[in-house]
Structure formats: C-alpha cells, structure tokens
Design a protein around this motif. Structure first.
Motif, PDB file in Angstrom:
ATOM      1  N   ILE A   1       3.606   6.189  -8.177  1.00 41.65           N
ATOM      2  CA  ILE A   1       3.143   6.070  -7.229  1.00 41.65           C
ATOM      3  C   ILE A   1       4.038   6.953  -6.372  1.00 41.65           C
TER       4      ILE A   1
ATOM      5  N   ASN B   1       5.812   8.760  -2.885  1.00 43.70           N
ATOM      6  CA  ASN B   1       6.033   8.737  -1.816  1.00 43.70           C
ATOM      7  C   ASN B   1       6.686   9.587  -1.366  1.00 43.70           C
TER       8      ASN B   1
ATOM      9  N   VAL C   1       1.377  10.455  -2.120  1.00 44.78           N
ATOM     10  CA  VAL C   1       1.226   9.301  -1.245  1.00 44.78           C
ATOM     11  C   VAL C   1       1.673   9.867   0.334  1.00 44.78           C
TER      12      VAL C   1
ATOM     13  N   TRP D   1      -4.537  11.967  -4.745  1.00 40.18           N
ATOM     14  CA  TRP D   1      -2.978  11.911  -3.599  1.00 40.18           C
ATOM     15  C   TRP D   1      -3.989  10.956  -2.183  1.00 40.18           C
ATOM     16  N   SER D   2      -3.330  10.551  -1.957  1.00 38.43           N
ATOM     17  CA  SER D   2      -3.623   8.938  -0.519  1.00 38.43           C
ATOM     18  C   SER D   2      -2.777   9.212   0.505  1.00 38.43           C
ATOM     19  N   THR D   3      -3.145   8.778   1.978  1.00 40.93           N
ATOM     20  CA  THR D   3      -3.246   8.449   2.088  1.00 40.93           C
ATOM     21  C   THR D   3      -2.298   7.240   2.992  1.00 40.93           C
ATOM     22  N   ASN D   4      -3.440   6.074   2.177  1.00 44.29           N
ATOM     23  CA  ASN D   4      -3.287   5.155   2.350  1.00 44.29           C
ATOM     24  C   ASN D   4      -2.036   4.298   1.333  1.00 44.29           C
ATOM     25  N   LEU D   5      -0.287   3.527   1.536  1.00 41.86           N
ATOM     26  CA  LEU D   5       0.139   3.272   0.476  1.00 41.86           C
ATOM     27  C   LEU D   5      -0.609   1.680   0.261  1.00 41.86           C
TER      28      LEU D   5
ATOM     29  N   CYS E   1      -3.054   2.231  -2.825  1.00 43.72           N
ATOM     30  CA  CYS E   1      -2.162   2.193  -4.541  1.00 43.72           C
ATOM     31  C   CYS E   1      -1.581   1.662  -4.482  1.00 43.72           C
TER      32      CYS E   1
ATOM     33  N   TYR F   1       5.902   2.772  -8.335  1.00 37.78           N
ATOM     34  CA  TYR F   1       6.522   3.522  -7.158  1.00 37.78           C
ATOM     35  C   TYR F   1       7.653   4.066  -6.939  1.00 37.78           C
TER      36      TYR F   1
END
Length: 387
Positions: free
Chosen positions: A9, A11, A51, A70-74, A77, A86
C-alpha cells in the motif's frame, strides 16, 4: 524458480519525491528488472496499490505508469490481506495517524521521515510497531548515495587516521514563486503544516552523522526565515512561518566536531548541492551526492598566507577522485530491496522506527537550542517497557 509476490500500500506517492524516487525509480524499476532475484533462484515481485486523497491525481498517475490498482479508501486497503506492507510518503503532519492505523491492521511499516512531528509521536510509533510484532523501517536514502558510500569506504579503510572535524554544506536557492516558480511545495515554508528546514533535514543529518562518524552527543543551532513571503501553487502570496535556513554545530562521539549549514536561500558555489568535508590526521576528503575526492597528508600542499601576491595554488586540482569500483544503483531502490528482503526473508534491516525517532529527536533539540540559544545534550534513545 518460485515467484513471491508482495502487495504494498503506497500512500502519498502523488508528490514529487513519492512519484519519482519511490514509485518510478524504486518499485517500478524493481518490477521492470523482473523483481528481486535471490541467491536460491527465487524472485520477489512488489505489487503496489496507490492510495491518496486526490482521486484525479491517483488516476492520472496510475494511467501514466499502466497501474491498475489505486484507491482513496485507506481503511479498505488496510483490511486487504493481499497487501502486507504499508508505505507512507505523505506530509509529516499526516504520517503518524496513518501509520498507527496500519500497525493496528498488522501491516509491516516502511515510511519516509520525519516519522512524526515530535519525539513523543515518533517513539509511540516505534513502540506500537514493536508491541505488534510488525517489521518496520524508515527511509534513510543518503546512506546509499555513491558519494556517501565512497566516504564510508574511506572511513572503514582507516584513510583519515583520527577524524577531527566534519563540515557539511547543503542547500540551493528555492525561487520565491513570483518571477520564477518555486522548486519546493509551499507547505515546506509553513510551520503549521509541518514545514521547516530543521524538521526536514536534521532527520537526515542524524543518520548520516551517526552512521559515518559516531553518535551525536550535543547540538547548538540557530535558524531563521530569510525569505518572509512566497507565492504558492495557486499564485497567492503567503507568509513563511517556518525556518528556511539552519546553522548548527554538533559534538559527536570521540570529540569530533561537525558544522552543518542547511539553507533554501543560498546560491551554490561548490561541487554539489550537498558536500561533506572530513578532515583527519592522515588525510581529508570531500564527498558530494555521487563523487568523492581525497587529499592524503603526503599530498597536502604547504601554502603560506600572503595577501600581497596572486594565489600561486589551484587548490581544487590538488585532490584525487575516489574511483567507483562498483555499479551504484538508485539509493531509494537499494533500501527498498533491503526492506523487501527483510519482510520476506527476515534479512537484517537496522533502519527501523526507533532510528527514525532519533532523527525527530535531533530536530526537536535543534529547534529548542535555537529558541533557548544554548547547547543541548542529546540523550540516548530506547523503547521503555517493550518486550
């Protein structure tokens, strides 16, 4: 051959450093080379998911480098067992909260520094990771720069004899943003957003000094804000509330004295953006980011101070380059490979969150020294009450 895929992940990699050094030149470079090839023939291949908070930036970054995930929701994930690692490259003020969530989710932690905005926060992260039994590491990229590695080679060989002093010059002119766009983000110059050159750079100087020369024992620092106002990314003028230059003296183990100047308001008249001069009884060296040159005692000239004549010496020509003698890869990539082998194979990795806390400690003491205008001792750090 066995392929070991490991999800990461990532971030906060939409910023300049996160994109260029961590995503492109590290993780994607490892993938492009076919993974990390191990002596037993097995291969470790990183599988990143990007992220962040900005959907537009994430989508654009993923499309540019042909990444599907990809994601905006940590939180989502962190709940996914396919991603045991991470990584955090967010701004400093956001980092600690997200790392705590990742530790609680049982993820192994790798992050940029500073690990938190204060020593208490950094020690808390190190303690939580230790108690949770998760592996953890902090980026200490300058240790893997070619110039620093050559300097370490000289130290280990005994080239210097007894090391007397260290002089470090770091920095460059960061444009104010009016007639030329600035090269650094505006938050770097706002204290309330985690900015400031002490917070940013003393974390680096701590591990460089500790690793090369000996533990930092005391610090005296004065800092200032040379440029009071700048123009931000939207063209708006803002007040600079954080220091943009710091001038420090460190006392190191064994009585070595290190003088370190850091500035975003200096024009470069030296070999590199960072130069480290080491003087010893047997010889001296000057290292930059990639190169290193030496002058042994038997090659040292004997100048005489005489301002009434033209200088007869070309001092810069009297130094000898240290040869490469090896292939140097990207410093961030080297440490990423070491951390991935630490997670997957349990290889040693000494640059953990406690080492990161030492950098935060020195930043805090540097600020305190500046505010109180006095020398401060640097206490040794250890985790209390952790099995």
């Amino acid at each position: 051959m066995s392929v070991q895929r490991v999800g990461i992940i990532m971030n906060g990699v939409t910023g300049r450093m996160g994109t260029n050094q961590h995503l492109v030149r590290s993780i994607l470079a490892i993938r492009e080379q076919g993974g990390i090839h191990l002596p037993n023939g097995n291969v470790i291949i990183p599988e990143p998911i990007l992220v962040g908070r900005n959907e537009q930036k994430l989508r654009a970054l993923a499309e540019k480098y042909n990444l599907e995930k990809w994601s905006t929701n940590l939180e989502e994930c962190l709940a996914n067992p396919e991603y045991p690692i991470y990584f955090d490259a967010q701004t400093t003020v956001r980092r600690a909260e997200s790392i705590k969530k990742a530790i609680a989710a049982g993820k192994h932690i790798y992050c940029e520094k500073p690990t938190a905005t204060n020593l208490e926060g950094s020690l808390e992260l190190a303690t939580l990771a230790k108690e949770a039994g998760v592996k953890n590491g902090v980026v200490q990229d300058k240790l893997f720069l070619p110039g620093i590695m050559k300097l370490k080679r000289l130290i280990d060989s005994g080239f210097f004899g007894r090391i007397l002093s260290v002089r470090m010059e770091f920095g460059y002119w960061v444009f104010e943003g009016d007639w030329q766009e600035g090269q650094r983000p505006s938050w770097n110059y706002r204290k309330e957003d985690g900015g400031g050159i002490i917070v940013d750079m003393f974390a680096h100087w701590r591990y460089v000094l500790d690793h090369l020369f000996g533990d930092v024992k005391a610090v005296s620092c004065i800092a200032t804000t040379h440029i009071p106002t700048r123009i931000d990314e939207n063209g708006n003028e803002y007040e600079c509330t954080a220091d943009d230059a710091a001038y420090a003296t460190f006392e190191l183990e064994g009585g070595i004295i290190a003088q370190v100047n850091s500035s975003w308001a200096v024009r470069v008249n030296r070999d590199d953006l960072l130069t480290i001069q080491v003087d010893g009884t047997e010889g001296s060296a000057v290292a930059g980011l990639r190169d290193c040159k030496t002058q042994h005692r038997v090659n040292t000239p004997k100048p005489v101070w005489n301002p009434d004549i033209e200088n007869p010496f070309n001092f810069t020509e009297q130094w000898t380059e240290v040869p490469n003698n090896q292939v140097f890869e990207n410093a961030f990539k080297i440490q990423w490979e070491l951390f991935l082998k630490h997670v997957m194979l349990d290889d040693p990795f000494p640059w953990d969150l406690l080492e990161g806390a030492k950098g935060t400690q020195l930043s805090n003491l540097g600020i305190q020294s500046w505010e109180e205008r006095r020398w401060l001792e640097v206490p040794s750090l250890e985790l209390q009450g952790v099995k």
